[in-house]
Design an enzyme around this catalytic site. Structure first.
Site, mmCIF file in Angstrom:
data_model
loop_
_atom_site.group_PDB
_atom_site.id
_atom_site.type_symbol
_atom_site.label_atom_id
_atom_site.label_comp_id
_atom_site.label_asym_id
_atom_site.label_seq_id
_atom_site.Cartn_x
_atom_site.Cartn_y
_atom_site.Cartn_z
ATOM 1 N N ASP A 9 99.268 -35.965 39.817
ATOM 2 C CA ASP A 9 99.697 -35.086 38.739
ATOM 3 C C ASP A 9 99.909 -33.703 39.366
ATOM 4 O O ASP A 9 99.381 -33.414 40.441
ATOM 5 C CB ASP A 9 98.612 -35.064 37.660
ATOM 6 N N ASP A 11 100.246 -30.099 37.483
ATOM 7 C CA ASP A 11 99.528 -28.956 36.900
ATOM 8 C C ASP A 11 98.028 -29.260 36.762
ATOM 9 O O ASP A 11 97.645 -30.257 36.165
ATOM 10 C CB ASP A 11 100.122 -28.600 35.528
ATOM 11 N N HIS A 90 110.925 -34.964 29.021
ATOM 12 C CA HIS A 90 110.988 -35.280 27.596
ATOM 13 C C HIS A 90 109.778 -34.768 26.825
ATOM 14 O O HIS A 90 108.725 -34.520 27.381
ATOM 15 C CB HIS A 90 111.091 -36.798 27.411
HETATM 16 MG MG MG Z 1 97.661 -31.894 34.680
#
Ligand code: MG
Length: 171
Positions: A9, A11, A90
């Protein structure tokens, strides 16, 4: 032999998570120890693939070009350590998509393209929606703890460097 991969991932894992969205270069802060830890994984033979929800694009908060500048900066700061970056632009308020986590299409695209062996691969994220697609696909999962009450993750750690220590030196 198929490839082993670390799915990441973005962030809160690679760069500091902001209350809003990290899309300005001046706000895009790579977390301490991340570059070194990622290079250790790379030297251990893992592919590194980012899988990130970027719903701010669908919501009109920022553009793909702004996001791309952040990704170029991220790669530049860390010596092009990432093999690929997949993003889901999205948001359910605009368009539904199977690419957006907790759905798994970004992972499946990478698995097909890079011939990845899920049984030797890992996902590192900081939200339960990062763990759900990994568990579904049989990828071992590590959650960077931000107070998630319940998790499907295999391990819970405080940051990416600790996750990497787990992967490289399993208990
Ligand atoms: Mg994150």
């Amino acid at each position: 032999m198929k490839n082993k991969c670390i799915f990441l991932d973005r962030d809160g894992v690679i760069n500091r998570d902001l209350a809003g969205y990290a899309y300005r270069l001046e706000d895009f802060e790579i977390l301490p120890g991340v570059a070194e830890a990622l290079w250790q994984l790379k030297q251990a033979g893992y592919l590194l693939v980012v899988v990130t929800n970027q719903s701010g694009i669908a919501q009109g908060i920022y553009t793909r070009e702004q996001m791309q500048l952040c990704h170029d900066y991220m790669q530049e700061q860390m010596g092009d350590v990432m093999d690929a970056i997949y993003y889901a632009p999205h948001h359910p308020s605009v368009t539904e998509s199977l690419t957006r986590k907790p759905d798994s299409l970004m992972f499946e695209k990478a698995i097909a393209k890079f011939d990845i062996d899920v049984r030797r691969s890992w996902m590192i994220g900081d939200k339960e929606r990062d763990m759900i697609p990994a568990v579904k696909l049989g990828i071992a999962s590590i959650l960077i703890d931000t107070g998630t009450p319940q998790t499907k993750a295999l391990h819970i750690v405080k940051d990416l460097p600790e996750a990497v220590r787990k992967i490289l030196k399993p208990d």
